[in-house]
Design an enzyme around this catalytic site. Sequence first.
Site, PDB file in Angstrom:
ATOM      1  N   SER A   1       0.845  -1.191   0.000  1.00 41.01           N
ATOM      2  CA  SER A   1       0.000   0.000   0.000  1.00 41.01           C
ATOM      3  C   SER A   1       0.890   1.254   0.000  1.00 41.01           C
ATOM      4  O   SER A   1       1.695   1.449  -0.905  1.00 41.01           O
ATOM      5  CB  SER A   1      -0.964  -0.038   1.185  1.00 41.01           C
ATOM      6  OG  SER A   1      -1.930   0.969   1.086  1.00 41.01           O
TER       7      SER A   1
ATOM      8  N   ASP B   1      -8.968  -5.319  -5.139  1.00 39.09           N
ATOM      9  CA  ASP B   1      -8.528  -4.242  -4.251  1.00 39.09           C
ATOM     10  C   ASP B   1      -9.401  -3.018  -4.467  1.00 39.09           C
ATOM     11  O   ASP B   1      -9.506  -2.515  -5.590  1.00 39.09           O
ATOM     12  CB  ASP B   1      -7.064  -3.915  -4.568  1.00 39.09           C
ATOM     13  CG  ASP B   1      -6.453  -2.919  -3.594  1.00 39.09           C
ATOM     14  OD1 ASP B   1      -7.175  -2.364  -2.751  1.00 39.09           O
ATOM     15  OD2 ASP B   1      -5.232  -2.698  -3.690  1.00 39.09           O
TER      16      ASP B   1
ATOM     17  N   HIS C   1      -7.213  -5.716  -0.734  1.00 31.77           N
ATOM     18  CA  HIS C   1      -6.048  -4.891  -0.424  1.00 31.77           C
ATOM     19  C   HIS C   1      -5.171  -5.488   0.674  1.00 31.77           C
ATOM     20  O   HIS C   1      -3.947  -5.378   0.619  1.00 31.77           O
ATOM     21  CB  HIS C   1      -6.525  -3.504  -0.003  1.00 31.77           C
ATOM     22  CG  HIS C   1      -5.448  -2.473   0.093  1.00 31.77           C
ATOM     23  ND1 HIS C   1      -4.746  -2.011  -0.997  1.00 31.77           N
ATOM     24  CD2 HIS C   1      -4.947  -1.802   1.163  1.00 31.77           C
ATOM     25  CE1 HIS C   1      -3.858  -1.100  -0.614  1.00 31.77           C
ATOM     26  NE2 HIS C   1      -3.959  -0.952   0.691  1.00 31.77           N
TER      27      HIS C   1
END
Length: 568
Positions: A224, A459, A497
């Site tokens: 991320s 995601d 994610h």
Amino acid sequence: MNVYAPHLRLTCASVATAALLSACSTTGPAFAPVSLGTDPAAACARLGTPIPASLIGLPSGAASIDSTRLTQPVALSVADRGPTPAARITPATPAHCQVLGRIAPLDPKAPPILFQVNLPLQWNGRSVQYGGGGFNGTLINALGLIPAARFDQPTPLAQGFVTYGTDSGHQNAPGVPPQAFAANDEALVNFAHASYKKVRDVAVALMQQAYGRSPAKLYFVGSSEGGREGLTMAQRYPNDFDGIFSRVPVINWTALQFAGTRNGLATMDGGWMRPAQVQLVHDAVLASCDAADGLADGVVSDFAGCRTRFDVMKLRCAAGQGGDVCLSDAQVRAVQTLHSPYRMPFALTNGVTEYPGWGVSGEATPAFGPTGGWNAWWLGTSAPAQPPQPTNGIAWFYGSGAVQHFYARDPAFDVRNFKPENFAARIGQVSALMDATDPDLTAFSARGGKLMLLENMADYAQSPYVGIRYYESVVARMGQGSVDRFFKLYTAPGVDHVGSGAPANADILPALVAWVERGQAPAGLQLFEQPVVPPFAAARSRPLCEWPLWPRYRAGDAAQAASFECIK
């Protein structure tokens, strides 16, 4: 705390289980191991001297050491905590020298950069820097599993790597928006890139003090925001790391904040959806796309093809219809907005003009902690509010807060009135700092650097198609043959994610080390879906395919990767 295994003492040679031993042997010591000394406690205590700014490769204050201590081993345990599946595991940790410190700012009003460096008693000559997450502000202790790691692997520290992390140069405080630090220019530059470089240099200085030599190989791993940091290191500091693993990176950072805000605005005035309606969309996507890969298993493997097969208009309420069995016109428009690109009125750094729309699948992925599918990232438990509320979707909370603190620089700014063209100069400045979109990786490649990028295709924190576009921009700039020698892009269908929803764990670090140190390009990698309870037996596996390939079922046991093939 439930303790399961007190193993993993100092080196891979002492690991008890076959699975862990196999993981260790892949990264087996290519360099003569170095000991912290016959008296580790005394050696650890001697690391309390300040590190001068002259050893840091950017303008900086000196680094001071807050504490050093020789820790005791920690047994493998499972804790009921999140937000990711991996974070529910407290991995076994060997005794090591833990160093906590801070790097002084140049601006006395800027916060310090906090760091933690973990020095194993037996060092394999390598180091791993861990990236952060969100807007950072929390010290990364670098003791856990790396992103996407198999749960049955030892941590890098347990394998003999020096590990380290930072808070990126600011500290969160209760009741203060996590974006508020951006009011200070030095804190913003530290968050953008400088803190990771500075902490890397401090960690190298500590390794030289502790072991009498610099690391032979340096690695960076992040997910991320941490994935953005990894790509930023390859682009800005190409000589500092030999291998980088970037998972679900927020690459086109500026446009992501605007797109997330746009998607939140689309759910106002009737566009917000209840969980039952999210499940309705999720089921409709599976009905349209699940079996297209040869197997109806709840995972959409042909994620790109599904974008054309799924039509949200088929869920539109007929006259007189309502409730959770259909979507209103406003809700249909909201879904169409999520799936459509966000176009900038002017170019961002590196000529980027849009943020691609999000994909399909995983809409109702169950949450681990606060994260999972639309209900966490996009919608939250209530429609977006101004100012943002904790019950709103994470993308709205992050994006609208970034608009207020990074671009408008007004904490009270009403983002419903935001127009990028009114803040063009400031947007250009922040984009140049934050966006990891430079396609020229020539310097990183030329010095032998290797880069592995993984996008999870369900995601909703960031669009996985951004990573795909970035990879394609590097190919356009450098040529496919050149890129194949140092850069691999992988996709994980059905994975959200944080790593849930489908097989998501792989032997990434061993593959990266073998590529960097022995020239063995990654091949035959697999994704595993594992419970968080030892012995972490995989429920199913899939091949980890390189883009643009995706895994199609051929024949055989549907739980085994060997029953699939990567096709285009």
